[in-house]
Design a protein around this motif. Structure first.
Motif, PDB file in Angstrom:
ATOM      1  N   ALA A   1       0.935  -1.122   0.019  1.00 16.64           N
ATOM      2  CA  ALA A   1       0.119   0.086  -0.017  1.00 16.64           C
ATOM      3  C   ALA A   1       0.732   1.196   0.022  1.00 16.64           C
ATOM      4  CB  ALA A   1      -0.848   0.112   1.014  1.00 16.64           C
ATOM      5  N   PRO A   2       2.049   1.319   0.770  1.00  9.63           N
ATOM      6  CA  PRO A   2       2.795   2.633   0.857  1.00  9.63           C
ATOM      7  C   PRO A   2       3.400   2.838  -0.622  1.00  9.63           C
ATOM      8  CG  PRO A   2       3.134   1.305   2.647  1.00  9.63           C
ATOM      9  CD  PRO A   2       2.350   0.391   1.698  1.00  9.63           C
ATOM     10  N   LEU A   3       3.873   1.788  -1.267  1.00 11.88           N
ATOM     11  CA  LEU A   3       4.486   1.631  -2.526  1.00 11.88           C
ATOM     12  C   LEU A   3       3.138   2.418  -3.424  1.00 11.88           C
ATOM     13  CD1 LEU A   3       6.573  -1.234  -2.707  1.00 11.88           C
ATOM     14  CD2 LEU A   3       7.378   1.068  -2.172  1.00 11.88           C
ATOM     15  N   ARG A   4       2.311   1.897  -3.424  1.00 13.28           N
ATOM     16  CA  ARG A   4       0.984   2.186  -4.276  1.00 13.28           C
ATOM     17  C   ARG A   4       0.808   3.895  -3.926  1.00 13.28           C
ATOM     18  NH1 ARG A   4      -3.476  -2.725  -4.428  1.00 13.28           N
ATOM     19  NH2 ARG A   4      -2.033  -4.054  -5.628  1.00 13.28           N
ATOM     20  N   ASN A   5       0.707   4.055  -2.720  1.00 13.85           N
ATOM     21  CA  ASN A   5       0.505   5.574  -2.662  1.00 13.85           C
ATOM     22  C   ASN A   5       1.526   6.423  -3.069  1.00 13.85           C
ATOM     23  OD1 ASN A   5      -1.689   5.010  -0.887  1.00 13.85           O
ATOM     24  ND2 ASN A   5      -0.560   4.884   0.880  1.00 13.85           N
ATOM     25  N   ILE A   6       2.895   6.157  -3.097  1.00  3.60           N
ATOM     26  CA  ILE A   6       3.715   6.910  -3.747  1.00  3.60           C
ATOM     27  C   ILE A   6       3.713   7.001  -5.160  1.00  3.60           C
ATOM     28  CG2 ILE A   6       6.448   6.940  -4.200  1.00  3.60           C
ATOM     29  CD1 ILE A   6       6.865   5.800  -1.210  1.00  3.60           C
ATOM     30  N   GLN A   7       3.175   5.620  -5.708  1.00  3.51           N
ATOM     31  CA  GLN A   7       3.058   5.629  -7.242  1.00  3.51           C
ATOM     32  C   GLN A   7       1.717   6.631  -7.651  1.00  3.51           C
ATOM     33  OE1 GLN A   7       1.807   1.785  -8.590  1.00  3.51           O
ATOM     34  NE2 GLN A   7       2.826   2.205 -10.466  1.00  3.51           N
TER      35      GLN A   7
ATOM     36  N   LYS B   1      -0.045  11.380  -9.955  1.00  2.00           N
ATOM     37  CA  LYS B   1      -0.920  12.848 -10.156  1.00  2.00           C
ATOM     38  C   LYS B   1      -0.116  14.095 -10.258  1.00  2.00           C
ATOM     39  CE  LYS B   1      -4.235  11.317  -6.616  1.00  2.00           C
ATOM     40  NZ  LYS B   1      -4.809  11.213  -5.159  1.00  2.00           N
ATOM     41  N   LYS B   2       1.283  14.021  -9.952  1.00  2.00           N
ATOM     42  CA  LYS B   2       2.079  15.008 -10.014  1.00  2.00           C
ATOM     43  C   LYS B   2       2.474  15.174 -11.662  1.00  2.00           C
ATOM     44  CE  LYS B   2       4.408  15.650  -5.504  1.00  2.00           C
ATOM     45  NZ  LYS B   2       5.538  15.245  -4.861  1.00  2.00           N
TER      46      LYS B   2
END
Length: 301
Positions: A58-64, A69-70
């Motif tokens: 999940a953390p990696l997905r959040n970073i991705q 988005k950026k």
């Protein structure tokens, strides 16, 4: 042969993993049979469990997702800025340069059936016609003007075709050519509609939109001051205030500091075409700057 405890402890991992030779295993077993410390060390190695591997992605997905988005916001910002530049460029190339009246710019052709035609010279790239009933009900009065553009002069030189002024058989009482320098209209066909001079003034409708945008901007600004501590309302107001800013900036790009216009529909349409992508670009820029402005917590000594 006596072997030190340090040597035995060095080879205990190989012993546990069954990677040592039989002679080495015999030495280890002989030693731990008489050494409680090494025996205890062996038991600890055998009972040691590797920490579980964290399989939560999940953390990696959040970073991705954040990076995606950026990237998307940057693309949107670039596209909108390019679109604004393109619209402003086209607007500049097609901005009317009004032509003062001369007999070569426009001529009147009247047919036997009462049809009145406007014949334009090669320099004319556009025209505008205003129609209204004559005061004495003798027919209709027409105010016309012509212009040229950089696009027509430098890029595309398509000549205007003859234009029927009264396609439905209206009676043409008078035709006036109006200049945009404030001088009086010039009668080029028919009878004068008044004993005095006639002047066609520009419309000031764009001024009302500018005043409305300024008022909306002030209201949003006051709201930001009042609700500066309410993050939810403040964020909404920050997005709303970008709309009048976009419109005012678009008006500045298209009309400069002027609001009077003889082509209100055309100018308003172009201003809105610039406002929309400019607003989207400002929203994307705001989101990017807001994320960049998030400060990292300061380390304490």
């Amino acid at each position: 042969m006596k072997i030190s405890c340090n040597m035995i402890r060095d080879i205990l991992p190989l012993y546990v993993e069954d990677m040592a030779s039989q002679d080495t295993r015999d030495l280890v077993e002989e030693h731990i049979a008489s050494c409680e410390n090494c025996k205890k060390q062996l038991e600890e190695i055998r009972t040691f469990e590797e920490p579980p591997v964290d399989t939560d992605i999940a953390p990696l997905r959040n970073i991705q997702n954040t990076l995606r988005k950026k990237k998307l916001q940057t693309i949107i910002l670039s596209v909108m800025v390019t679109l604004v530049f393109a619209v402003v460029t086209i607007a500049y190339l097609t901005t009317p340069a009004y032509i003062s009246y001369n007999e070569n710019a426009v001529s009147i052709i009247e047919k036997d059936d009462g049809t009145v035609l406007l014949n334009f010279s090669e320099e004319v790239s556009g025209y505008n016609v205003n129609q209204y009933p004559a005061a004495d009900n003798s027919g209709y009065v027409y105010d016309i003007t012509t212009w040229e553009t950089i696009w027509h002069r430098k890029i595309s030189k398509n000549n205007l075709e003859n234009t029927v002024l009264n396609p439905n058989g209206e009676t043409v009482a008078s035709i006036y050519y109006y200049n945009t320098d404030g001088s009086e209209n010039i009668l080029i066909y028919g009878d004068p509609i008044t004993d005095g001079s006639v002047i066609t003034l520009p419309r000031l409708v764009l001024s009302y939109y500018v005043m409305f945008a300024i008022g909306f901007l002030l209201i949003c600004g006051i709201g930001l001051v009042i609700f500066r501590k309410n993050e939810k309302i403040r964020n909404r107001l920050e997005k709303m205030i970008l709309l009048p800013i976009s419109y005012l900036f678009a008006h500045l790009l298209i009309k400069d500091l002027h609001s009077a216009t003889y082509l209100a529909g055309r100018d308003l349409y172009v201003i809105l075409l610039v406002t929309i992508p400019l607003y989207v670009a400002l929203l994307a820029g705001r989101n990017i700057l807001k994320k960049l402005s998030i400060k990292k917590p300061k380390s304490t000594l």
